[in-house]
Design a protein around this motif. Structure first.
Motif, PDB file in Angstrom:
ATOM      1  N   PHE A  63       4.655  -7.036 -12.847  1.00 33.12           N
ATOM      2  CA  PHE A  63       4.398  -5.725 -13.454  1.00 33.12           C
ATOM      3  C   PHE A  63       4.582  -4.535 -12.519  1.00 33.12           C
ATOM      4  O   PHE A  63       4.634  -3.394 -12.969  1.00 33.12           O
ATOM      5  CB  PHE A  63       2.969  -5.677 -14.006  1.00 33.12           C
ATOM      6  N   ALA A  64       4.685  -4.749 -11.215  1.00 28.88           N
ATOM      7  CA  ALA A  64       4.706  -3.630 -10.274  1.00 28.88           C
ATOM      8  C   ALA A  64       5.882  -2.690 -10.514  1.00 28.88           C
ATOM      9  O   ALA A  64       5.757  -1.471 -10.336  1.00 28.88           O
ATOM     10  CB  ALA A  64       4.734  -4.140  -8.834  1.00 28.88           C
ATOM     11  N   ARG A  65       7.015  -3.210 -10.909  1.00 26.67           N
ATOM     12  CA  ARG A  65       8.214  -2.387 -11.089  1.00 26.67           C
ATOM     13  C   ARG A  65       8.054  -1.360 -12.201  1.00 26.67           C
ATOM     14  O   ARG A  65       8.825  -0.400 -12.285  1.00 26.67           O
ATOM     15  CB  ARG A  65       9.427  -3.272 -11.384  1.00 26.67           C
ATOM     16  N   ASP A  66       7.039  -1.537 -13.058  1.00 27.97           N
ATOM     17  CA  ASP A  66       6.814  -0.613 -14.178  1.00 27.97           C
ATOM     18  C   ASP A  66       5.533   0.190 -14.029  1.00 27.97           C
ATOM     19  O   ASP A  66       5.040   0.767 -15.003  1.00 27.97           O
ATOM     20  CB  ASP A  66       6.781  -1.396 -15.492  1.00 27.97           C
ATOM     21  N   MET A  67       4.993   0.276 -12.806  1.00 25.36           N
ATOM     22  CA  MET A  67       3.758   1.012 -12.578  1.00 25.36           C
ATOM     23  C   MET A  67       3.980   2.212 -11.665  1.00 25.36           C
ATOM     24  O   MET A  67       4.947   2.264 -10.901  1.00 25.36           O
ATOM     25  CB  MET A  67       2.692   0.082 -11.982  1.00 25.36           C
ATOM     26  N   GLU A  68       3.084   3.176 -11.768  1.00 27.78           N
ATOM     27  CA  GLU A  68       3.132   4.366 -10.917  1.00 27.78           C
ATOM     28  C   GLU A  68       2.406   4.077  -9.608  1.00 27.78           C
ATOM     29  O   GLU A  68       1.219   3.750  -9.601  1.00 27.78           O
ATOM     30  CB  GLU A  68       2.492   5.560 -11.619  1.00 27.78           C
ATOM     31  N   PHE A  69       3.122   4.208  -8.505  1.00 29.18           N
ATOM     32  CA  PHE A  69       2.539   4.066  -7.175  1.00 29.18           C
ATOM     33  C   PHE A  69       2.015   5.425  -6.697  1.00 29.18           C
ATOM     34  O   PHE A  69       2.486   6.478  -7.152  1.00 29.18           O
ATOM     35  CB  PHE A  69       3.575   3.551  -6.183  1.00 29.18           C
ATOM     36  N   GLN A  70       1.093   5.383  -5.774  1.00 32.59           N
ATOM     37  CA  GLN A  70       0.559   6.600  -5.179  1.00 32.59           C
ATOM     38  C   GLN A  70       1.256   6.886  -3.852  1.00 32.59           C
ATOM     39  O   GLN A  70       1.336   6.000  -2.988  1.00 32.59           O
ATOM     40  CB  GLN A  70      -0.946   6.469  -4.945  1.00 32.59           C
ATOM     41  N   PRO A  71       1.778   8.117  -3.654  1.00 33.07           N
ATOM     42  CA  PRO A  71       2.369   8.453  -2.349  1.00 33.07           C
ATOM     43  C   PRO A  71       1.296   8.420  -1.262  1.00 33.07           C
ATOM     44  O   PRO A  71       0.184   8.902  -1.460  1.00 33.07           O
ATOM     45  CB  PRO A  71       2.898   9.867  -2.558  1.00 33.07           C
ATOM     46  N   VAL A  72       1.657   7.823  -0.127  1.00 33.38           N
ATOM     47  CA  VAL A  72       0.724   7.725   0.996  1.00 33.38           C
ATOM     48  C   VAL A  72       1.220   8.530   2.184  1.00 33.38           C
ATOM     49  O   VAL A  72       0.456   9.264   2.808  1.00 33.38           O
ATOM     50  CB  VAL A  72       0.541   6.243   1.407  1.00 33.38           C
ATOM     51  N   LEU A  73       2.508   8.402   2.499  1.00 35.92           N
ATOM     52  CA  LEU A  73       3.095   9.106   3.632  1.00 35.92           C
ATOM     53  C   LEU A  73       4.431   9.681   3.205  1.00 35.92           C
ATOM     54  O   LEU A  73       5.251   8.986   2.605  1.00 35.92           O
ATOM     55  CB  LEU A  73       3.297   8.141   4.810  1.00 35.92           C
ATOM     56  N   CYS A  74       4.655  10.941   3.509  1.00 37.38           N
ATOM     57  CA  CYS A  74       5.926  11.588   3.187  1.00 37.38           C
ATOM     58  C   CYS A  74       6.410  12.296   4.444  1.00 37.38           C
ATOM     59  O   CYS A  74       5.877  13.339   4.813  1.00 37.38           O
ATOM     60  CB  CYS A  74       5.756  12.587   2.044  1.00 37.38           C
ATOM     61  N   ASP A  75       7.392  11.717   5.106  1.00 40.46           N
ATOM     62  CA  ASP A  75       7.900  12.271   6.353  1.00 40.46           C
ATOM     63  C   ASP A  75       9.397  12.504   6.226  1.00 40.46           C
ATOM     64  O   ASP A  75       9.995  12.228   5.183  1.00 40.46           O
ATOM     65  CB  ASP A  75       7.586  11.320   7.510  1.00 40.46           C
ATOM     66  N   ILE A  76      10.010  12.985   7.293  1.00 45.48           N
ATOM     67  CA  ILE A  76      11.426  13.320   7.258  1.00 45.48           C
ATOM     68  C   ILE A  76      12.287  12.088   7.024  1.00 45.48           C
ATOM     69  O   ILE A  76      13.258  12.128   6.273  1.00 45.48           O
ATOM     70  CB  ILE A  76      11.839  14.004   8.576  1.00 45.48           C
ATOM     71  N   ASP A  77      11.923  10.980   7.664  1.00 46.30           N
ATOM     72  CA  ASP A  77      12.767   9.795   7.598  1.00 46.30           C
ATOM     73  C   ASP A  77      12.031   8.562   7.090  1.00 46.30           C
ATOM     74  O   ASP A  77      12.543   7.447   7.191  1.00 46.30           O
ATOM     75  CB  ASP A  77      13.373   9.503   8.970  1.00 46.30           C
ATOM     76  N   GLU A  78      10.838   8.730   6.531  1.00 47.33           N
ATOM     77  CA  GLU A  78      10.069   7.574   6.090  1.00 47.33           C
ATOM     78  C   GLU A  78       9.103   7.975   4.972  1.00 47.33           C
ATOM     79  O   GLU A  78       8.522   9.071   4.999  1.00 47.33           O
ATOM     80  CB  GLU A  78       9.284   6.997   7.273  1.00 47.33           C
ATOM     81  N   CYS A  79       8.945   7.099   3.994  1.00 40.07           N
ATOM     82  CA  CYS A  79       7.981   7.337   2.922  1.00 40.07           C
ATOM     83  C   CYS A  79       7.272   6.043   2.569  1.00 40.07           C
ATOM     84  O   CYS A  79       7.847   4.961   2.671  1.00 40.07           O
ATOM     85  CB  CYS A  79       8.643   7.949   1.684  1.00 40.07           C
TER      86      CYS A  79
END
Length: 303
Positions: free
Chosen positions: A80-96
């Motif tokens: 089921f994970a592919r159809d769920m909304e994940f929560q953003p944890v880290l948003c950087d220039i070259d990594e998320c």
């Protein structure tokens, strides 16, 4: 890193990469040097996904059901994970990074507590896809996890222009010195032992000729045989997937309709035909102890 709340962009001089919050799915790899997309665009008339994350199951359960502690539960193909909304944890220039935790709804058909963290890192012409599964409970966590990236052929080419090149350094060659042993699903989507065989290789290569995916709908190479696989065009690597941390590698396409090939690092695989045993005994299931974490990653190198 650019973001609009649902889509996150990583970019350098070589590549532009986007990742969706929905499913923590890699949705675009654009080769700026070659001026072309490498990842499938999820055209719904063909296949409406780019690179879905498979969790907590890979492939089908027999008749869509599985047993855990003698209780029967239902589970869709690939979990089921592919159809769920994940929560953003880290948003950087070259990594998320994104995170998904169990909910009351997931617990109804998957009676485990979990946290899944999915990261993407861009370095030069390489994307590293990182997974971390944590068991926050005193009970054992049973799961499988896999990738499903689809690599589109360049404009004016077909999948028959591809040649597979397998790197087996560090892999377990075993008795298959002249090829790769594979398992395969039947037309119902269940692993069928009568369909297993050996893919013959010449200097580590196998051309994608017509009929390659006709009898074998999906190749499932087992036993850590492959450390990386490349799609070659005109004898040169178009894209390479590094998968040395995974016991299984899946390869899938549908020749009549799909202008792409999927190269899929897996920790498990679909249920055998007729399997009605306990989940813990299903081939490929990861058993994660209380308070433990499981970390794996694979790479996609363009060119």
């Amino acid at each position: 890193m650019k973001q609009d709340g649902t889509l996150f962009t990583l970019e350098n001089d070589e590549l532009l990469v986007t990742v969706a919050r929905h499913g923590a799915e890699l949705t675009r790899i654009y080769d700026k040097k070659a001026g072309r997309d490498v990842l499938w665009d999820a055209n719904p008339a063909v296949w409406n996904r780019h690179s879905p994350v498979l969790f907590p199951f890979i492939g089908k359960c027999y008749e869509g059901k599985y047993l855990h502690n003698e209780t029967e539960y239902e589970m869709p193909i690939h979990g089921f994970a592919r159809d769920m909304e994940f929560q953003p944890v880290l948003c950087d220039i070259d990594e998320c990074w994104f995170s998904l935790k169990d909910t009351d709804e997931t617990f109804k058909n998957y009676p485990f507590h979990f946290e899944v963290e999915i990261g993407h890192r861009l370095e030069g012409r390489t994307i590293t896809v990182m997974w971390k599964v944590t068991n926050p409970d005193s009970q054992e966590l049973l799961f499988m996890m896999g990738g499903h990236p689809a690599f589109v052929v360049p404009e004016g080419r077909s999948i028959y222009d591809y040649t597979f090149e397998f790197n087996r350094e560090g892999g377990k060659k075993g008795q298959y010195q002249d090829g790769l042993h594979y398992l395969a699903p039947n037309d119902k989507g269940y692993e069928a032992r009568e369909l297993q065989g050996t893919l013959k290789l010449t200097e580590g290569r196998a051309p994608l000729t017509k009929g390659f995916f006709d009898t074998v709908l999906t190749y499932m190479f087992d036993g850590f045989q492959v450390s990386s696989v490349s799609l070659l065009l005109d004898g040169k690597p178009y894209v390479t997937v590094g998968c040395e941390e995974f016991p299984y590698l899946g390869m899938w396409s549908e020749e009549a309709t799909h202008p792409f090939v999927c190269l899929e690092p897996w920790s498990g695989l679909c249920a055998p035909e007729g399997y009605i045993g306990e989940l813990k005994d299903r081939p490929g299931v990861v058993a994660l102890g209380p308070w433990k974490s499981w970390d794996k990653s694979y790479t996609i190198h363009v060119g």
